[in-house]
Design an enzyme around this catalytic site. Structure first.
Site, PDB file in Angstrom:
ATOM      1  N   ALA A   1      -5.465   8.726 -14.991  1.00 11.62           N
ATOM      2  CA  ALA A   1      -5.051   7.845 -16.092  1.00 11.62           C
ATOM      3  C   ALA A   1      -6.250   7.057 -16.610  1.00 11.62           C
ATOM      4  O   ALA A   1      -6.444   6.932 -17.827  1.00 11.62           O
ATOM      5  CB  ALA A   1      -3.941   6.904 -15.616  1.00 11.62           C
TER       6      ALA A   1
ATOM      7  N   GLN B   1      -2.723   3.519  -9.260  1.00  9.40           N
ATOM      8  CA  GLN B   1      -4.172   3.654  -9.091  1.00  9.40           C
ATOM      9  C   GLN B   1      -4.673   5.034  -9.533  1.00  9.40           C
ATOM     10  O   GLN B   1      -5.692   5.530  -9.031  1.00  9.40           O
ATOM     11  CB  GLN B   1      -4.570   3.374  -7.641  1.00  9.40           C
ATOM     12  N   SER B   2      -4.013   5.646 -10.474  1.00  5.83           N
ATOM     13  CA  SER B   2      -4.408   6.974 -10.948  1.00  5.83           C
ATOM     14  C   SER B   2      -5.827   6.988 -11.531  1.00  5.83           C
ATOM     15  O   SER B   2      -6.111   6.273 -12.500  1.00  5.83           O
ATOM     16  CB  SER B   2      -3.413   7.427 -12.019  1.00  5.83           C
ATOM     17  N   ASN B   3      -6.680   7.805 -10.945  1.00  2.20           N
ATOM     18  CA  ASN B   3      -8.020   8.021 -11.523  1.00  2.20           C
ATOM     19  C   ASN B   3      -7.902   8.822 -12.809  1.00  2.20           C
ATOM     20  O   ASN B   3      -8.676   8.638 -13.747  1.00  2.20           O
ATOM     21  CB  ASN B   3      -8.912   8.792 -10.552  1.00  2.20           C
TER      22      ASN B   3
END
Ligand SMILES: *Cc1c(COP(=O)(O)O)cnc(C)c1O
Length: 325
Positions: free
Chosen positions: A82, A78-80
């Site tokens: 990325a 859930q990397s913002n």
């Protein structure tokens, strides 16, 4: 090193909608009995907003200057960071490869496919998933080698965009905030921010002498302070940031809970309180835990004078935590 930094300092793309607002949170201030302002970097505007947009203005400028056609970066599912990197790559007509580790165990189906991951698909990113506990550094090196062998010109952005180049975005944000504070004749006693891969906190420390309290979302105090310190030390070699060399690095690691990305009761209280009092959405991974830290400091009587909370974004992750919210 010095020349590289100075060159990077001069090169910047425009992705964000700036300046972001600085708002007084009246109902939250009344609730806590403290004066709380919010710097709305959730509203940087580009592809869902958030703090990584400011870093990417510098990082992507460097990628373009180096003639890259492919951007590789890494993070959790859930990397913002990325998602915002994939967005910047899309806008610039570059390929993006996101190396995402299933680092957060025991989450819902929405965590595995929704939230930021849905946006990554819409942005045309190639997502490569690594299993929990895999050698992400080695795997990423192999991916980069494969792309290079296939004739691609690859620019690698570290996790969270946290190196000196990325941190320049937050040195600028600090200077932008200083202008807004002067306009309001406001002298805050501190800035509170979520701190993960450390570039945001480091950039703020480079850009302002207002004390910065970093609330850790993953690492121990010693580990995170060392990461922040490394970027500050490197940045302070530049003439522009010479005054930053001796600034304090303050980290509080009491609000990580069961681990990075793992929900906590204090995080949920912060999300519900700020949502219902101010109509502002905090996220479960970063700003929720940072605000839980702010609440605790308020209750401990430590928040004398005005406080500026930096809202670093993360809203898409709310939809990956539907099982607890
Ligand atoms: C990445 C991120 C942070 C932390 O910033 P770092 O520079 O990695 O410390 C905080 N909030 C949100 C929403 C983020 O995505």
């Amino acid at each position: 090193m010095r020349d590289q930094g100075q060159k990077a300092a001069q090169t910047r793309l425009t992705l964000a909608e700036l300046p972001t607002p600085l708002e007084y949170l009246e109902r939250l201030s009344d609730h806590l009995g403290c004066e709380i302002w919010m710097k709305r970097d959730d509203l940087t505007g580009f592809a869902g907003g958030g703090n990584k947009v400011r870093k990417l203005e510098y990082l992507m400028a460097e990628a373009v200057a180096q003639g890259a056609d492919t951007i590789v970066t890494s993070g959790a599912l859930q990397s913002n960071h990325a998602r915002q990197t994939a967005a910047a790559a899309a806008k610039l007509g570059l390929k993006s490869v996101l190396v995402l580790t299933e680092a957060v165990t025991g989450r819902s189906a929405a965590y595995e496919n929704g939230g930021n991951l849905a946006l990554d698909r819409l942005l045309g990113a190639e997502v490569i998933r690594l299993l929990h506990g895999s050698d992400s550094v080695g795997e990423q090196e192999a991916i980069v080698a494969g792309l290079t062998d296939a004739g691609r010109s690859v620019y690698v952005i570290p996790t969270g965009g946290s190196n000196l180049t990325g941190a320049l975005g937050y040195a600028n944000a600090a200077e932008e905030l200083e202008v807004q504070l002067t306009e309001r004749n406001l002298a805050p006693a501190r800035i509170v921010t979520a701190s993960g891969s450390s570039g945001t906190q480091a950039g703020l420390i480079l850009g302002t002498d207002i004390p910065v309290l970093g609330i850790s979302v993953s690492s121990s105090e010693a580990e995170l302070a060392a990461k922040v310190g490394a970027i500050v030390t490197e940045g302070a070699k530049l003439a522009r940031f010479a005054g930053a060399a001796d600034r304090a690095i303050t980290v509080d690691d009491r609000f990580v809970g069961a681990g990075y990305g793992q929900p906590s009761d204090a995080m949920l209280e912060a999300l519900h309180t700020v949502g219902s009092l101010e109509a502002i959405f905090l996220d479960p991974v970063y700003t929720g835990k940072a605000m839980a830290g702010l609440f605790a400091h308020a209750r401990e009587g430590r928040l004398t004078g005005p406080t500026v909370f930096l809202h670093t974004g993360g809203m898409p992750a709310i939809f990956a935590y539907d099982d607890v919210i």
